[in-house]
Design a protein around this motif. Structure first.
Motif, PDB file in Angstrom:
ATOM      1  N   PRO A 249      88.047  36.151  51.345  1.00 32.91           N
ATOM      2  CA  PRO A 249      86.649  36.516  51.580  1.00 32.91           C
ATOM      3  C   PRO A 249      85.841  36.673  50.299  1.00 32.91           C
ATOM      4  O   PRO A 249      84.653  36.348  50.265  1.00 32.91           O
ATOM      5  CB  PRO A 249      86.755  37.849  52.332  1.00 32.91           C
ATOM      6  CG  PRO A 249      88.083  37.797  53.000  1.00 32.91           C
ATOM      7  CD  PRO A 249      88.981  37.056  52.049  1.00 32.91           C
ATOM      8  N   ARG A 250      86.488  37.164  49.233  1.00 33.61           N
ATOM      9  CA  ARG A 250      85.764  37.363  47.969  1.00 33.61           C
ATOM     10  C   ARG A 250      85.370  36.055  47.305  1.00 33.61           C
ATOM     11  O   ARG A 250      84.487  36.037  46.450  1.00 33.61           O
ATOM     12  CB  ARG A 250      86.612  38.194  47.014  1.00 33.61           C
ATOM     13  CG  ARG A 250      86.878  39.618  47.492  1.00 33.61           C
ATOM     14  CD  ARG A 250      87.872  40.309  46.587  1.00 33.61           C
ATOM     15  NE  ARG A 250      89.150  39.579  46.551  1.00 33.61           N
ATOM     16  CZ  ARG A 250      90.134  39.848  45.702  1.00 33.61           C
ATOM     17  NH1 ARG A 250      89.990  40.816  44.816  1.00 33.61           N
ATOM     18  NH2 ARG A 250      91.253  39.153  45.746  1.00 33.61           N
TER      19      ARG A 250
ATOM     20  N   PHE B  95      81.057  44.906  48.452  1.00 35.24           N
ATOM     21  CA  PHE B  95      81.901  43.985  49.213  1.00 35.24           C
ATOM     22  C   PHE B  95      83.212  43.705  48.470  1.00 35.24           C
ATOM     23  O   PHE B  95      84.307  43.768  49.053  1.00 35.24           O
ATOM     24  CB  PHE B  95      81.127  42.688  49.455  1.00 35.24           C
ATOM     25  CG  PHE B  95      81.910  41.628  50.185  1.00 35.24           C
ATOM     26  CD1 PHE B  95      82.018  41.653  51.567  1.00 35.24           C
ATOM     27  CD2 PHE B  95      82.534  40.602  49.487  1.00 35.24           C
ATOM     28  CE1 PHE B  95      82.728  40.678  52.243  1.00 35.24           C
ATOM     29  CE2 PHE B  95      83.250  39.623  50.153  1.00 35.24           C
ATOM     30  CZ  PHE B  95      83.347  39.661  51.532  1.00 35.24           C
ATOM     31  N   ASP B  96      83.112  43.411  47.191  1.00 37.00           N
ATOM     32  CA  ASP B  96      84.313  43.086  46.412  1.00 37.00           C
ATOM     33  C   ASP B  96      85.284  44.259  46.362  1.00 37.00           C
ATOM     34  O   ASP B  96      86.519  44.085  46.469  1.00 37.00           O
ATOM     35  CB  ASP B  96      83.917  42.680  44.990  1.00 37.00           C
ATOM     36  CG  ASP B  96      83.302  41.292  44.936  1.00 37.00           C
ATOM     37  OD1 ASP B  96      83.559  40.497  45.854  1.00 37.00           O
ATOM     38  OD2 ASP B  96      82.553  41.014  43.978  1.00 37.00           O
ATOM     39  N   GLU B  97      84.739  45.451  46.200  1.00 43.71           N
ATOM     40  CA  GLU B  97      85.592  46.638  46.099  1.00 43.71           C
ATOM     41  C   GLU B  97      86.403  46.847  47.378  1.00 43.71           C
ATOM     42  O   GLU B  97      87.598  47.199  47.323  1.00 43.71           O
ATOM     43  CB  GLU B  97      84.720  47.859  45.818  1.00 43.71           C
ATOM     44  CG  GLU B  97      85.502  49.155  45.684  1.00 43.71           C
ATOM     45  CD  GLU B  97      84.601  50.354  45.458  1.00 43.71           C
ATOM     46  OE1 GLU B  97      85.126  51.486  45.424  1.00 43.71           O
ATOM     47  OE2 GLU B  97      83.369  50.150  45.330  1.00 43.71           O
ATOM     48  N   ARG B  98      85.780  46.622  48.524  1.00 44.35           N
ATOM     49  CA  ARG B  98      86.458  46.875  49.794  1.00 44.35           C
ATOM     50  C   ARG B  98      87.477  45.798  50.140  1.00 44.35           C
ATOM     51  O   ARG B  98      88.300  45.996  51.036  1.00 44.35           O
ATOM     52  CB  ARG B  98      85.421  47.024  50.903  1.00 44.35           C
ATOM     53  CG  ARG B  98      84.590  48.296  50.711  1.00 44.35           C
ATOM     54  CD  ARG B  98      83.487  48.439  51.716  1.00 44.35           C
ATOM     55  NE  ARG B  98      82.758  49.678  51.484  1.00 44.35           N
ATOM     56  CZ  ARG B  98      81.677  50.055  52.169  1.00 44.35           C
ATOM     57  NH1 ARG B  98      81.215  49.278  53.139  1.00 44.35           N
ATOM     58  NH2 ARG B  98      81.071  51.179  51.892  1.00 44.35           N
ATOM     59  N   PHE B  99      87.409  44.665  49.460  1.00 44.85           N
ATOM     60  CA  PHE B  99      88.407  43.614  49.677  1.00 44.85           C
ATOM     61  C   PHE B  99      89.350  43.459  48.480  1.00 44.85           C
ATOM     62  O   PHE B  99      90.145  42.532  48.442  1.00 44.85           O
ATOM     63  CB  PHE B  99      87.717  42.279  49.963  1.00 44.85           C
ATOM     64  CG  PHE B  99      87.337  42.099  51.403  1.00 44.85           C
ATOM     65  CD1 PHE B  99      88.278  41.692  52.342  1.00 44.85           C
ATOM     66  CD2 PHE B  99      86.050  42.351  51.825  1.00 44.85           C
ATOM     67  CE1 PHE B  99      87.936  41.528  53.679  1.00 44.85           C
ATOM     68  CE2 PHE B  99      85.694  42.196  53.158  1.00 44.85           C
ATOM     69  CZ  PHE B  99      86.640  41.789  54.091  1.00 44.85           C
ATOM     70  N   ALA B 100      89.250  44.369  47.509  1.00 49.49           N
ATOM     71  CA  ALA B 100      90.029  44.214  46.276  1.00 49.49           C
ATOM     72  C   ALA B 100      91.532  44.287  46.534  1.00 49.49           C
ATOM     73  O   ALA B 100      92.314  43.526  45.944  1.00 49.49           O
ATOM     74  CB  ALA B 100      89.612  45.280  45.261  1.00 49.49           C
TER      75      ALA B 100
ATOM     76  N   ASN C 154      80.739  30.063  40.515  1.00 51.14           N
ATOM     77  CA  ASN C 154      82.200  30.075  40.366  1.00 51.14           C
ATOM     78  C   ASN C 154      82.923  29.854  41.703  1.00 51.14           C
ATOM     79  O   ASN C 154      84.088  30.226  41.836  1.00 51.14           O
ATOM     80  CB  ASN C 154      82.639  31.415  39.753  1.00 51.14           C
ATOM     81  CG  ASN C 154      82.024  31.658  38.399  1.00 51.14           C
ATOM     82  OD1 ASN C 154      82.108  30.814  37.507  1.00 51.14           O
ATOM     83  ND2 ASN C 154      81.375  32.805  38.240  1.00 51.14           N
ATOM     84  N   ARG C 155      82.256  29.278  42.655  1.00 45.67           N
ATOM     85  CA  ARG C 155      82.851  29.112  43.990  1.00 45.67           C
ATOM     86  C   ARG C 155      84.073  28.199  43.944  1.00 45.67           C
ATOM     87  O   ARG C 155      84.147  27.283  43.123  1.00 45.67           O
ATOM     88  CB  ARG C 155      81.809  28.559  44.969  1.00 45.67           C
ATOM     89  CG  ARG C 155      81.353  27.134  44.700  1.00 45.67           C
ATOM     90  CD  ARG C 155      80.158  26.788  45.595  1.00 45.67           C
ATOM     91  NE  ARG C 155      79.717  25.410  45.415  1.00 45.67           N
ATOM     92  CZ  ARG C 155      78.976  24.965  44.419  1.00 45.67           C
ATOM     93  NH1 ARG C 155      78.605  25.794  43.440  1.00 45.67           N
ATOM     94  NH2 ARG C 155      78.617  23.698  44.353  1.00 45.67           N
ATOM     95  N   GLU C 156      84.988  28.464  44.841  1.00 47.54           N
ATOM     96  CA  GLU C 156      86.207  27.663  44.967  1.00 47.54           C
ATOM     97  C   GLU C 156      86.264  27.015  46.351  1.00 47.54           C
ATOM     98  O   GLU C 156      87.320  26.914  46.953  1.00 47.54           O
ATOM     99  CB  GLU C 156      87.433  28.528  44.705  1.00 47.54           C
ATOM    100  CG  GLU C 156      87.462  29.128  43.304  1.00 47.54           C
ATOM    101  CD  GLU C 156      88.695  29.974  43.055  1.00 47.54           C
ATOM    102  OE1 GLU C 156      89.608  29.963  43.927  1.00 47.54           O
ATOM    103  OE2 GLU C 156      88.752  30.662  42.017  1.00 47.54           O
TER     104      GLU C 156
ATOM    105  N   TYR D 239      81.977  33.488  54.993  1.00 50.66           N
ATOM    106  CA  TYR D 239      82.494  32.208  55.473  1.00 50.66           C
ATOM    107  C   TYR D 239      83.674  31.800  54.592  1.00 50.66           C
ATOM    108  O   TYR D 239      83.519  31.666  53.377  1.00 50.66           O
ATOM    109  CB  TYR D 239      81.422  31.111  55.379  1.00 50.66           C
ATOM    110  CG  TYR D 239      80.208  31.294  56.251  1.00 50.66           C
ATOM    111  CD1 TYR D 239      79.919  30.377  57.257  1.00 50.66           C
ATOM    112  CD2 TYR D 239      79.324  32.352  56.054  1.00 50.66           C
ATOM    113  CE1 TYR D 239      78.782  30.513  58.055  1.00 50.66           C
ATOM    114  CE2 TYR D 239      78.191  32.503  56.842  1.00 50.66           C
ATOM    115  CZ  TYR D 239      77.929  31.580  57.839  1.00 50.66           C
ATOM    116  OH  TYR D 239      76.811  31.723  58.620  1.00 50.66           O
ATOM    117  N   VAL D 240      84.807  31.593  55.219  1.00 51.56           N
ATOM    118  CA  VAL D 240      85.967  31.051  54.515  1.00 51.56           C
ATOM    119  C   VAL D 240      86.319  29.710  55.165  1.00 51.56           C
ATOM    120  O   VAL D 240      85.558  29.187  55.987  1.00 51.56           O
ATOM    121  CB  VAL D 240      87.153  32.043  54.560  1.00 51.56           C
ATOM    122  CG1 VAL D 240      86.847  33.259  53.703  1.00 51.56           C
ATOM    123  CG2 VAL D 240      87.465  32.463  55.992  1.00 51.56           C
ATOM    124  N   ASP D 241      87.454  29.167  54.801  1.00 51.49           N
ATOM    125  CA  ASP D 241      87.831  27.828  55.255  1.00 51.49           C
ATOM    126  C   ASP D 241      87.682  27.681  56.782  1.00 51.49           C
ATOM    127  O   ASP D 241      88.221  28.483  57.542  1.00 51.49           O
ATOM    128  CB  ASP D 241      89.279  27.540  54.866  1.00 51.49           C
ATOM    129  CG  ASP D 241      89.658  26.089  55.112  1.00 51.49           C
ATOM    130  OD1 ASP D 241      89.223  25.234  54.322  1.00 51.49           O
ATOM    131  OD2 ASP D 241      90.371  25.832  56.100  1.00 51.49           O
TER     132      ASP D 241
END
Length: 393
Positions: free
Chosen positions: A264-265, A102-107, A200-202, A172-174
């Motif tokens: 998304p990440r 997932f992270d790689e595809r949104f990097a 480490n969520r923000e 899920y984002v804002d």
């Protein structure tokens, strides 16, 4: 037609027709592919119960006097539980690989490739807002196969479910959330497997919210002097990384609104679906073909007795441990969401109801246990474990 399907057909056409003749409206039903029964352990000493509290005794006559003590049964009868949480569920490398994909595809936010266009923005006003994609199409096939195998193995061995529904991967984002709802038709258990970097969520929010079971029947024990706040009404389960949350989807549930990130990440990332197809699962020396006729015979009396007891709804799953001699040597209660229907009339009590509900549960569990206590399976070359789901509708 497989022997197990033949057994299902027999129960549907023969045993149930007899149940229907006993009561005007059938309230206990076995759902395909099969729901069988439960069984206990042969224990000669009551002290063993203290060491293994989930085992039910098959007692000898000399133990009868001691077993009249209700406290003994309180220790060994199954306890209803609508929520199961398993931390570190997947092998750590597999969990990391899923998250890494997932992270790689949104990097690179400027990159344009098919995986970036695979997402559905699902928005139903005031009910659901999230971004999702079919997990089977998103991950590499080998990786998804390992994920699916881990979930189905757990479902078979612990929940008595043979399969899982098509799985979603959602972020899920804002502004994303799920309002309260119930997924009754999809399967007896729902699951959420988190790939969220929770430590480490923000963002704020993102917990799975699940109504406490007592709230569904709150008027039964309502206290006019006791107030209620959010924590008394809802449970909130954090989406910690590699945590598997399994819950009874009949209870109202949802996801707390996420606020604080558009990336998304850095949002809530989960796999989710339902465990489906409750059916027996055999491991060991006895085959399905060898065990099914014996189970069928034990079922007939159990169905008749249950038809006269309080009607119920829910799922009960147990693991029967059968010795090489064919004797049932142990029983583990694995999962239990059985709830008697409050205030229902009971034919065995001349139309009276059983109160409180836990007394009705005891009658149901005791009937199941006693119906199977005399079972002797065929002899085999080794031991056998049979995971058996029992569905009440």
């Amino acid at each position: 037609m497989a022997p197990l399907d033949v057994l299902v057909l027999f129960l549907a056409t023969t045993a149930f027709s007899h149940v229907r003749s006993l009561i005007p409206k059938p309230r206990f039903m076995m759902r395909r592919p099969l729901s069988l029964g439960l069984l206990p352990r042969r224990i000669t000493s009551l002290s063993a119960l203290q060491e293994e509290p989930n085992l039910i005794p098959v007692h000898s006559e000399e133990d009868e006097e001691d077993l009249d003590d209700d406290s003994v049964y309180e220790d060994v009868i199954s306890q209803r539980k609508h929520l199961h949480v398993r931390d570190n569920f997947l092998p750590s490398q597999l969990a990391a690989d899923l998250r890494g994909t997932f992270d790689e595809r949104f990097a690179d936010p400027r990159a344009a490739h098919p995986e970036r266009f695979a997402w559905d923005y699902w928005h139903i006003p005031e009910q659901y807002t999230l971004v999702r994609t079919p997990a089977s199409e998103y991950f590499p096939k080998d990786m998804f196969s390992k994920l699916e195998e881990s979930l189905t193995t757990y479902a078979q061995e612990v929940l008595g479910c043979r399969s899982i529904s098509p799985m979603w991967l959602s972020y899920y984002v804002d502004g994303c959330f799920q309002e309260l709802h119930a997924d009754v038709p999809h399967g007896p258990w729902a699951f959420v497997l988190s790939l969220t970097d929770w430590e480490n969520r923000e963002f704020k929010g993102g917990e799975t919210k699940l109504m406490w079971p007592h709230m569904v029947e709150m008027w039964r024990d309502f206290d006019d002097d006791q107030g209620l706040e959010l924590q008394d009404i809802m449970q909130h389960i954090p989406a910690e990384f590699n945590r598997l949350t399994i819950f009874d989807p009949r209870l109202p549930h949802g996801v707390r609104r996420v606020s604080g990130t558009q990336d998304p990440r850095k949002g809530r990332l989960v796999l989710h679906g339902w465990f489906t197809e409750p059916s027996p699962f055999f491991i060991g020396a006895l085959t399905e073909e060898q065990a099914s006729p014996v189970l069928q015979e034990g079922m007939e009396g159990m169905i008749e007795e249950l038809s006269l007891l309080p009607p119920a709804t829910g799922t009960l799953c147990v693991k029967i441990q059968v010795s090489p001699s064919g004797a049932v040597e142990a029983l583990d209660w694995l999962s239990d969401t059985v709830v008697p229907r409050p205030g229902a009339k009971v034919p065995a009590l001349d139309g009276q109801c059983v109160e409180p509900p836990e007394d009705a549960r005891f009658l149901i569990l005791e009937a199941i246990w006693k119906s199977f206590a005399a079972i002797e399976f065929p002899e085999a070359s080794g031991s056998t474990n049979i995971t058996v789901p029992l569905i009440f509708r």
